[in-house]
Scaffold this motif. Structure first.
Motif, PDB file in Angstrom:
ATOM      1  N   VAL A 311       0.844  -1.195   0.000  1.00 40.07           N
ATOM      2  CA  VAL A 311       0.000   0.000   0.000  1.00 40.07           C
ATOM      3  C   VAL A 311       0.879   1.245   0.000  1.00 40.07           C
ATOM      4  N   LYS A 312       0.550   2.194  -0.880  1.00 44.42           N
ATOM      5  CA  LYS A 312       1.212   3.490  -0.935  1.00 44.42           C
ATOM      6  C   LYS A 312       0.156   4.586  -0.977  1.00 44.42           C
ATOM      7  N   GLY A 313       0.597   5.820  -0.950  1.00 40.62           N
ATOM      8  CA  GLY A 313      -0.320   6.938  -1.123  1.00 40.62           C
ATOM      9  C   GLY A 313      -0.844   7.550   0.148  1.00 40.62           C
ATOM     10  N   TYR A 314      -0.469   7.009   1.302  1.00 46.27           N
ATOM     11  CA  TYR A 314      -0.933   7.591   2.565  1.00 46.27           C
ATOM     12  C   TYR A 314      -0.012   8.749   2.961  1.00 46.27           C
ATOM     13  N   CYS A 319       2.947   9.052  12.032  1.00 48.57           N
ATOM     14  CA  CYS A 319       3.743   8.066  12.768  1.00 48.57           C
ATOM     15  C   CYS A 319       3.257   6.663  12.425  1.00 48.57           C
ATOM     16  N   GLU A 320       4.065   5.680  12.745  1.00 47.45           N
ATOM     17  CA  GLU A 320       3.763   4.298  12.385  1.00 47.45           C
ATOM     18  C   GLU A 320       2.437   3.830  12.981  1.00 47.45           C
ATOM     19  N   ALA A 321       2.175   4.173  14.229  1.00 48.90           N
ATOM     20  CA  ALA A 321       0.949   3.735  14.895  1.00 48.90           C
ATOM     21  C   ALA A 321      -0.291   4.289  14.199  1.00 48.90           C
ATOM     22  N   ASP A 322      -0.233   5.573  13.767  1.00 48.14           N
ATOM     23  CA  ASP A 322      -1.384   6.180  13.092  1.00 48.14           C
ATOM     24  C   ASP A 322      -1.621   5.538  11.731  1.00 48.14           C
ATOM     25  N   VAL A 323      -0.537   5.223  11.017  1.00 48.26           N
ATOM     26  CA  VAL A 323      -0.672   4.579   9.707  1.00 48.26           C
ATOM     27  C   VAL A 323      -1.294   3.190   9.868  1.00 48.26           C
ATOM     28  N   LYS A 324      -0.811   2.445  10.846  1.00 49.85           N
ATOM     29  CA  LYS A 324      -1.358   1.110  11.084  1.00 49.85           C
ATOM     30  C   LYS A 324      -2.849   1.180  11.406  1.00 49.85           C
ATOM     31  N   ARG A 325      -3.192   2.147  12.267  1.00 48.33           N
ATOM     32  CA  ARG A 325      -4.589   2.273  12.661  1.00 48.33           C
ATOM     33  C   ARG A 325      -5.471   2.606  11.457  1.00 48.33           C
ATOM     34  N   ALA A 326      -4.980   3.484  10.596  1.00 49.48           N
ATOM     35  CA  ALA A 326      -5.755   3.874   9.413  1.00 49.48           C
ATOM     36  C   ALA A 326      -5.918   2.705   8.441  1.00 49.48           C
ATOM     37  N   LEU A 327      -4.840   1.936   8.253  1.00 45.47           N
ATOM     38  CA  LEU A 327      -4.897   0.805   7.330  1.00 45.47           C
ATOM     39  C   LEU A 327      -5.824  -0.286   7.854  1.00 45.47           C
ATOM     40  N   ASN A 329      -8.377   0.105   9.905  1.00 48.46           N
ATOM     41  CA  ASN A 329      -9.758   0.589   9.804  1.00 48.46           C
ATOM     42  C   ASN A 329     -10.279   0.506   8.377  1.00 48.46           C
ATOM     43  N   TYR A 330      -9.393   0.796   7.410  1.00 47.89           N
ATOM     44  CA  TYR A 330      -9.834   0.848   6.010  1.00 47.89           C
ATOM     45  C   TYR A 330     -10.016  -0.550   5.414  1.00 47.89           C
ATOM     46  N   PHE A 331      -9.125  -1.478   5.752  1.00 43.44           N
ATOM     47  CA  PHE A 331      -9.140  -2.789   5.109  1.00 43.44           C
ATOM     48  C   PHE A 331      -9.787  -3.885   5.958  1.00 43.44           C
ATOM     49  N   SER A 332     -10.243  -3.569   7.153  1.00 44.36           N
ATOM     50  CA  SER A 332     -10.803  -4.609   8.024  1.00 44.36           C
ATOM     51  C   SER A 332     -12.047  -5.261   7.430  1.00 44.36           C
ATOM     52  N   SER A 333     -12.775  -4.522   6.605  1.00 37.93           N
ATOM     53  CA  SER A 333     -13.987  -5.091   6.008  1.00 37.93           C
ATOM     54  C   SER A 333     -13.670  -6.089   4.901  1.00 37.93           C
ATOM     55  N   CYS A 334     -12.415  -6.128   4.453  1.00 39.68           N
ATOM     56  CA  CYS A 334     -12.032  -7.020   3.354  1.00 39.68           C
ATOM     57  C   CYS A 334     -11.779  -8.446   3.833  1.00 39.68           C
ATOM     58  N   GLY A 335     -11.396  -8.596   5.084  1.00 41.10           N
ATOM     59  CA  GLY A 335     -11.088  -9.914   5.605  1.00 41.10           C
ATOM     60  C   GLY A 335     -10.232  -9.812   6.856  1.00 41.10           C
ATOM     61  N   GLU A 336      -9.864 -10.965   7.403  1.00 41.94           N
ATOM     62  CA  GLU A 336      -9.069 -10.992   8.629  1.00 41.94           C
ATOM     63  C   GLU A 336      -7.628 -10.555   8.356  1.00 41.94           C
ATOM     64  N   ILE A 337      -7.183  -9.497   9.027  1.00 41.76           N
ATOM     65  CA  ILE A 337      -5.827  -8.971   8.872  1.00 41.76           C
ATOM     66  C   ILE A 337      -4.921  -9.658   9.887  1.00 41.76           C
ATOM     67  N   THR A 338      -3.823 -10.246   9.408  1.00 44.66           N
ATOM     68  CA  THR A 338      -2.898 -10.941  10.307  1.00 44.66           C
ATOM     69  C   THR A 338      -1.705 -10.076  10.690  1.00 44.66           C
ATOM     70  N   ASP A 339      -1.251  -9.194   9.794  1.00 43.71           N
ATOM     71  CA  ASP A 339      -0.081  -8.355  10.072  1.00 43.71           C
ATOM     72  C   ASP A 339      -0.159  -7.060   9.272  1.00 43.71           C
ATOM     73  N   VAL A 340       0.418  -5.999   9.838  1.00 52.76           N
ATOM     74  CA  VAL A 340       0.600  -4.727   9.137  1.00 52.76           C
ATOM     75  C   VAL A 340       2.013  -4.230   9.434  1.00 52.76           C
ATOM     76  N   PHE A 341       2.799  -3.979   8.374  1.00 49.10           N
ATOM     77  CA  PHE A 341       4.163  -3.465   8.528  1.00 49.10           C
ATOM     78  C   PHE A 341       4.265  -2.133   7.796  1.00 49.10           C
ATOM     79  N   ARG A 346       6.077   2.856   1.996  1.00 49.60           N
ATOM     80  CA  ARG A 346       5.065   1.833   1.685  1.00 49.60           C
ATOM     81  C   ARG A 346       4.717   1.065   2.953  1.00 49.60           C
ATOM     82  N   ALA A 347       3.611   0.382   2.881  1.00 48.46           N
ATOM     83  CA  ALA A 347       3.159  -0.463   3.990  1.00 48.46           C
ATOM     84  C   ALA A 347       2.723  -1.808   3.418  1.00 48.46           C
ATOM     85  N   LEU A 348       2.839  -2.840   4.218  1.00 49.34           N
ATOM     86  CA  LEU A 348       2.423  -4.189   3.830  1.00 49.34           C
ATOM     87  C   LEU A 348       1.268  -4.613   4.723  1.00 49.34           C
ATOM     88  N   VAL A 349       0.193  -5.061   4.114  1.00 51.89           N
ATOM     89  CA  VAL A 349      -0.977  -5.537   4.842  1.00 51.89           C
ATOM     90  C   VAL A 349      -1.225  -6.981   4.430  1.00 51.89           C
TER      91      VAL A 349
END
Length: 401
Positions: A311-314, A319-327, A329-341, A346-349
């Motif tokens: 994921v890019k464009g954010y 800070c890292e914690a805010d980015v993780k929280r936003a990602l 919240n945005y992708f939780s409806s897509c399925g079970e999230i196991t990790d966010v880096f 860039r970020a990996l979900v």
């Protein structure tokens, strides 16, 4: 950057299962080698591909499998062996289902099928009667139902005699899948092995024939309970006994105490030295309950099998914690999230469900971004994206003898 979508086996209705004759040859050969004399069935994994409602089976491999003698509705396969074999075929063939030499559906097939469903989306079950000319039947599950409804089965059977060099096309039947959670299945799997009693036996003459030692140990310890397994150490070339300690696996009430009572007893001219061994599953040696070990295994498994997106464009100033929280919240409806880096640019979900990556890519399309007001850009990551290595203290559930 354009959105790249992944190709995945869809959960659409399966119209046909095409089995290559080589697959049937392999299954019959394995049955004749390991199960023909005992009358037990052989279970394994089907490999191939699926498109437009047609499943093509072009390869297979067997997996160690045990029926639960006390509960006919349960059965267990070796998950670690299955994962290691699945890795070997990665990039060559996908897992499309599993097979059983039945010769008919068993009471525990839905239970076993529920476990295989966590390794492949919408897997098929092919039941093969290796005795009566290879009649084959294919089944898939209707997960919305709560019990088996045999009246919805399509009564079709295809017979392949003498391994004709043609593929076998099977119209799949439907079977229903009960609500067996992965944690419940793994807990039962671990409970099954926890109730085993493993002992080491020493004191025999290594000049004995392995088969004679095997028979004498089964006879000697049969009074302790059901003798499930005897592992005599053998030389891979000469087949002669190569070690002074043999493992015997027992099951039954008071089996451990009864086995210890035979310490020093005479076994046809030699005295047995008996010791109790730790549980077969490494995950149970740490003192965890079967439920705790099952939850730990499932958590590791989901991370191991997860698929990810970049994921890019954010807002890179966050800070890292805010980015993780936003990602999240945005992708939780897509399925079970196991990790966010989160990295610099860039970020990996990572997601566990098979359809989650496709859903995440869809919500990042330009048209969807205009609706939601986000600026995320996503691209599917190549598979495999990482390798989680399990050490000796891993929770990965596999019996060792």
């Amino acid at each position: 950057m354009d959105v790249t979508e992944t190709q995945q086996i869809t959960a659409r209705t399966i119209e046909k299962v095409v089995v290559h004759p080589l697959v049937l040859r392999n299954i019959v050969d394995d049955y004749n080698r390991v199960a023909k004399e005992s009358g037990k069935r052989v279970v394994g994994v089907l490999l191939g591909g699926s498109s437009n409602g047609i499943v093509h089976v072009i390869n297979s491999y067997p997996v160690p499998f045990k029926e639960d003698d006390k509960d006919p509705c349960r059965g267990f396969f070796d998950h670690k062996h299955h994962l290691s074999m699945l890795q070997r075929f990665h990039g060559i063939n996908d897992m499309v289902g599993w097979y059983s030499t039945g010769p008919e559906l068993r009471d525990n097939d839905l239970y076993v099928h529920a476990q295989f469903c966590h390794y492949a989306p919408n897997p098929v079950l092919v039941v093969i009667d290796v005795v009566l000319g290879i009649p084959t039947n294919a089944y898939y599950t209707m997960s919305s139902l709560e019990k088996i409804e045999k009246e919805v089965f399509v009564r079709e059977e295809h017979l392949l005699s003498e391994f004709q060099d043609t593929t076998t096309e099977i119209a799949p039947k439907r079977m229903t899948l009960g609500g067996v959670s992965f944690v419940d299945a793994m807990e039962s799997y671990m409970e099954f092995y926890k109730n085993q009693v493993r002992i080491s036996v020493e004191g025999y003459d290594i000049s004995l024939r392995p088969v004679d030692l095997d028979i004498s140990l089964v006879k000697h310890f049969s009074s302790c309970g059901n003798v499930e397994f005897v592992k005599v150490p053998r030389d891979p070339v000469t087949n002669a006994i190569s070690g002074t300690s043999t493992t015997v696996v027992l099951r039954g009430k008071g089996a451990a105490e009864k086995a210890l009572a035979l310490n020093g007893s005479d076994v046809g001219g030699w005295r047995a030295s008996v010791k109790i061994l730790p549980p077969a599953l490494s995950s149970l040696r740490s003192g965890l309950t079967t439920r705790e070990a099952a939850r730990q295994y499932v958590a590791h498994f989901k991370r191991y099998m997860s698929r990810g997106i970049t994921v890019k464009g954010y807002d890179y100033s966050l800070c890292e914690a805010d980015v993780k929280r936003a990602l999240v919240n945005y992708f939780s409806s897509c399925g079970e999230i196991t990790d966010v880096f989160v990295f610099k640019r860039r970020a990996l979900v990572y997601f566990f469900e098979y359809e989650a990556v496709e859903s995440a890519l869809k919500v990042c399309r330009p048209s969807q971004r205009r609706v939601t007001g986000t600026c995320f850009r996503a691209r599917a990551m190549p598979i495999p994206k990482r390798l989680i290595v399990y050490g000796p203290d891993s929770c990965l559930a596999t019996p060792t003898y």
